[in-house]
Design a protein around this motif. Structure first.
Motif, short mmCIF file in Angstrom:
data_model
loop_
_atom_site.label_atom_id
_atom_site.label_comp_id
_atom_site.label_asym_id
_atom_site.label_seq_id
_atom_site.Cartn_x
_atom_site.Cartn_y
_atom_site.Cartn_z
N LYS A 41 116.52 78.89 47.10
CA LYS A 41 115.92 77.49 46.21
C LYS A 41 114.69 77.97 45.36
N MET A 42 114.10 78.83 46.08
CA MET A 42 112.86 79.57 45.13
C MET A 42 113.11 80.60 44.03
N GLY A 85 106.19 86.56 51.93
CA GLY A 85 105.98 87.18 51.00
C GLY A 85 105.45 86.49 49.52
N HIS A 86 105.67 86.95 48.31
CA HIS A 86 105.11 86.48 47.12
C HIS A 86 106.22 86.28 46.08
N ILE A 87 106.09 85.04 45.49
CA ILE A 87 106.86 84.91 44.20
C ILE A 87 106.10 85.17 42.95
N VAL A 88 106.50 86.08 42.27
CA VAL A 88 106.09 86.49 40.89
C VAL A 88 106.65 85.97 39.81
N ASP A 89 105.89 85.00 38.98
CA ASP A 89 106.36 84.55 37.79
C ASP A 89 105.62 85.34 36.52
N ARG A 90 106.40 86.40 35.98
CA ARG A 90 105.88 87.28 35.04
C ARG A 90 105.72 86.44 33.61
N ASP A 91 106.38 85.32 33.37
CA ASP A 91 106.03 84.59 32.18
C ASP A 91 104.82 83.88 32.25
N LYS A 92 104.41 83.38 33.55
CA LYS A 92 103.38 82.50 33.58
C LYS A 92 102.36 83.29 34.22
N LYS A 93 102.63 84.35 34.56
CA LYS A 93 101.56 85.38 35.20
C LYS A 93 100.81 84.64 36.41
N LEU A 94 101.65 84.28 37.33
CA LEU A 94 101.35 83.47 38.40
C LEU A 94 102.21 84.12 39.66
N VAL A 95 101.27 84.18 40.84
CA VAL A 95 101.72 84.66 42.02
C VAL A 95 101.45 83.57 43.24
N LYS A 96 102.73 83.20 43.88
CA LYS A 96 102.63 82.45 44.91
C LYS A 96 103.03 82.87 46.03
N MET A 117 114.85 96.74 42.86
CA MET A 117 115.85 95.87 42.00
C MET A 117 115.73 94.43 42.46
N PHE A 118 115.71 94.19 44.12
CA PHE A 118 115.98 92.92 44.30
C PHE A 118 114.52 92.22 43.95
N ALA A 119 113.26 92.85 44.04
CA ALA A 119 112.26 92.22 43.53
C ALA A 119 112.25 91.75 41.95
N SER A 120 112.87 92.66 41.34
CA SER A 120 113.19 92.39 39.55
C SER A 120 114.03 91.42 39.40
N VAL A 121 115.04 91.35 40.34
CA VAL A 121 116.08 90.09 40.04
C VAL A 121 115.56 89.01 40.65
N THR A 122 115.16 88.79 41.73
CA THR A 122 114.79 87.50 42.32
C THR A 122 113.31 87.15 42.10
N ASN A 123 112.40 87.94 41.56
CA ASN A 123 111.02 87.71 41.30
C ASN A 123 110.25 87.56 42.85
N ILE A 124 111.06 87.94 43.88
CA ILE A 124 110.41 87.93 45.05
C ILE A 124 109.79 89.03 45.81
#
Length: 200
Positions: free
Chosen positions: A196-197, A165-176, A146-153
């Motif tokens: 901030k992230m 960890g990793h930041i996931v941007d589903r719209d841009k399909k990016l993983v940082k 749930m946290f990963a879904s809400v925060t994208n982290i």
């Protein structure tokens, strides 16, 4: 006020991740405990069978001893030779010796059964604790999801010494990937950076 609630939520998230690591480490003991539990059941069944067999033999010998006593008393009341009386007394002594051996064997088996019962209870308690741990693990997994879904982290749980960890941007399909050095940053700054992230 908003920063404080975000800080508290972040601390809870980190705490949940730490708890999940501990639960996942204990998961490997379940198979060993279940196998031990099965072995205890087999040993207990075998010991109970031995116990019943020894008890039956003991009853048989007690019956034989009683019969020997009757024969001895009957022999004493009758006129018998010393040789026959000695033979009966010898037979009686042998039966008494066998009875002592059987009683000792019975005590040993009873002790083994008591020990197996204690082991069975201990294994049942550990099994219950592991079941509860698995339930806690599933809850932690759902919470983390749930946290990963809400925060994208998605936090990295393999190295508790660092915050990464990793930041996931589903719209841009990016993983940082991100990582914070706990020795160079205080917890507040780490949490602030994570918020901030999330907000960016």
């Amino acid at each position: 006020m908003g920063d404080l609630s975000k800080n508290i939520d972040s601390e809870k998230s980190i705490s949940y991740c730490d708890d999940m690591i501990r639960v996942l480490k204990d998961k490997r003991e379940i198979d060993v405990l279940m196998q031990s539990f099965d072995n205890v059941k087999i040993l207990q069944s075998s010991s109970l069978a031995d116990f019943n067999e020894v008890q039956n033999m003991l009853q048989d010998y007690e019956g034989k001893i009683a019969a020997c006593k009757q024969k001895t008393e009957a022999a004493k009341s009758e006129v018998v030779s010393d040789e026959e009386l000695d033979l009966l007394n010898k037979e009686l002594e042998e039966e008494r010796d066998r009875e002592c051996l059987l009683l000792e064997e019975l005590r040993v088996i009873t002790k083994e059964i008591d020990e197996l019962e204690r082991e069975r209870i201990t294994i049942q308690e550990k099994t219950q604790i592991l079941r509860e741990s698995k339930q806690d693990e599933r809850r932690a997994e759902r919470t983390l999801s749930m946290f990963a879904s809400v925060t994208n982290i998605i936090p990295d749980l393999y190295d508790p010494s660092k915050v990464s960890g990793h930041i996931v941007d589903r719209d841009k399909k990016l993983v940082k990937q991100f990582e914070f050095d706990q020795e160079q940053m205080i917890p507040f700054d780490t949490c602030d950076s994570i918020w901030k992230m999330i907000g960016s």
